[in-house]
Design an enzyme around this catalytic site. Structure first.
Site, PDB file in Angstrom:
ATOM      1  CG  HIS A 144     -27.717 -16.324  55.446  1.00 20.13           C
ATOM      2  ND1 HIS A 144     -27.035 -15.535  56.322  1.00 20.13           N
ATOM      3  CD2 HIS A 144     -27.883 -15.577  54.329  1.00 20.13           C
ATOM      4  CE1 HIS A 144     -26.796 -14.359  55.788  1.00 20.13           C
ATOM      5  NE2 HIS A 144     -27.301 -14.355  54.558  1.00 20.13           N
TER       6      HIS A 144
HETATM    7  C1  T46 Z   1     -26.234 -11.550  53.497  1.00 25.02           C
HETATM    8  C2  T46 Z   1     -24.901 -11.193  54.057  1.00 25.02           C
HETATM    9  C3  T46 Z   1     -23.895 -10.850  53.000  1.00 25.02           C
HETATM   10  C4  T46 Z   1     -31.819  -5.958  59.402  1.00 25.02           C
HETATM   11  O1  T46 Z   1     -32.608  -5.576  60.280  1.00 25.02           O
HETATM   12  N1  T46 Z   1     -31.953  -5.504  58.118  1.00 25.02           N
HETATM   13  C5  T46 Z   1     -31.098  -5.883  57.126  1.00 25.02           C
HETATM   14  O2  T46 Z   1     -31.269  -5.435  55.975  1.00 25.02           O
HETATM   15  C6  T46 Z   1     -30.048  -6.805  57.435  1.00 25.02           C
HETATM   16  C7  T46 Z   1     -29.084  -7.279  56.345  1.00 25.02           C
HETATM   17  C8  T46 Z   1     -29.924  -7.256  58.717  1.00 25.02           C
HETATM   18  N2  T46 Z   1     -30.792  -6.825  59.690  1.00 25.02           N
HETATM   19  C9  T46 Z   1     -30.608  -7.291  61.057  1.00 25.02           C
HETATM   20  C10 T46 Z   1     -30.915  -8.767  61.270  1.00 25.02           C
HETATM   21  C11 T46 Z   1     -29.947  -9.158  62.352  1.00 25.02           C
HETATM   22  O3  T46 Z   1     -30.520  -8.895  63.612  1.00 25.02           O
HETATM   23  O4  T46 Z   1     -29.245  -7.117  61.403  1.00 25.02           O
HETATM   24  C12 T46 Z   1     -28.769  -8.197  62.181  1.00 25.02           C
HETATM   25  C13 T46 Z   1     -27.556  -8.855  61.527  1.00 25.02           C
HETATM   26  O5  T46 Z   1     -27.971  -9.513  60.307  1.00 25.02           O
HETATM   27  P1  T46 Z   1     -27.397 -10.928  59.865  1.00 25.02           P
HETATM   28  O6  T46 Z   1     -27.084 -11.743  61.056  1.00 25.02           O
HETATM   29  O7  T46 Z   1     -28.355 -11.520  58.869  1.00 25.02           O
HETATM   30  O8  T46 Z   1     -26.039 -10.507  59.154  1.00 25.02           O
HETATM   31  P2  T46 Z   1     -25.041 -11.403  58.281  1.00 25.02           P
HETATM   32  O9  T46 Z   1     -23.771 -10.673  58.208  1.00 25.02           O
HETATM   33  O10 T46 Z   1     -24.992 -12.802  58.773  1.00 25.02           O
HETATM   34  O11 T46 Z   1     -25.705 -11.470  56.803  1.00 25.02           O
HETATM   35  C14 T46 Z   1     -25.929 -10.295  56.068  1.00 25.02           C
HETATM   36  C15 T46 Z   1     -27.304 -10.314  55.407  1.00 25.02           C
HETATM   37  O12 T46 Z   1     -28.305 -10.540  56.404  1.00 25.02           O
HETATM   38  C16 T46 Z   1     -27.433 -11.385  54.347  1.00 25.02           C
HETATM   39  O13 T46 Z   1     -28.584 -11.166  53.570  1.00 25.02           O
HETATM   40  O14 T46 Z   1     -26.310 -12.118  52.412  1.00 25.02           O
HETATM   41  O15 T46 Z   1     -24.931 -10.165  55.040  1.00 25.02           O
END
Ligand code: T46
Length: 137
Positions: free
Chosen positions: A49
């Site tokens: 993303h």
């Molecule tokens: C990014 C990269 C480097 C939350 O509830 N609060 C939070 O602050 C974050 C970051 C995530 N979440 C929840 C949302 C999803 O259900 O945790 C779960 C995993 O998040 P996500 O799939 O977005 O994780 P990544 O590793 O794909 O991405 C993350 C960050 O979301 C993003 O901003 O830049 O790490």
């Protein structure tokens, strides 16, 4: 695309190392959120993303991983292998994190609270947005 990596100054002494990160000093924005990922399984790729406005600094405080950065025109792969290095990721940059070592802890300092509306999770939508912004300049 310029890759911006910060090298933080450790306060080392005979006991070991300590790194302190302060907003506007070591981190170039107000820190509104800190999160970290660990126990990432082998072969996992995360991210996929861009953010409309969020800015972040990624620090692999233990172990190693790689980050793919993509501005829509150019891609760069940045290894994160040192706990004193921080990778700055601006808004409008597609990112993917991968090749996590089993002991990797990836800590992220973010300029804003978690807002799903700030995410662009569709790659074509990302390309359309960066190409449009380029033309608007
Ligand atoms: C990014 C990269 C480097 C939350 O509830 N609060 C939070 O602050 C974050 C970051 C995530 N979440 C929840 C949302 C999803 O259900 O945790 C779960 C995993 O998040 P996500 O799939 O977005 O994780 P990544 O590793 O794909 O991405 C993350 C960050 O979301 C993003 O901003 O830049 O790490």
């Amino acid at each position: 695309m310029q890759v911006v990596k910060y090298v933080f100054q450790p306060h080392g002494d005979e006991r070991g190392q300590l790194i302190a990160l302060e907003e506007y000093k070591d981190i170039p924005f107000e820190i509104k959120r800190v999160y970290y990922m660990y126990d990432t399984l082998e072969g996992v790729r995360r991210g996929f993303h861009a953010h409309k406005s969020l800015k972040q600094i990624l620090v692999c405080i233990h172990g190693t991983c790689k980050v793919l950065l993509d501005n829509g025109k150019e891609k760069k792969i940045v290894p994160l292998e040192k706990p004193y290095e921080g990778l700055y990721i601006a808004n409008n940059i597609w990112r993917e994190m991968y090749d996590f070592s089993s002991d990797a802890v990836l800590m992220v300092f973010a300029s804003d609270y978690y807002r799903e509306e700030d995410y662009i999770r569709d790659y074509q939508e990302f390309l359309d947005m960066v190409n449009k912004e380029g033309k608007d300049l």
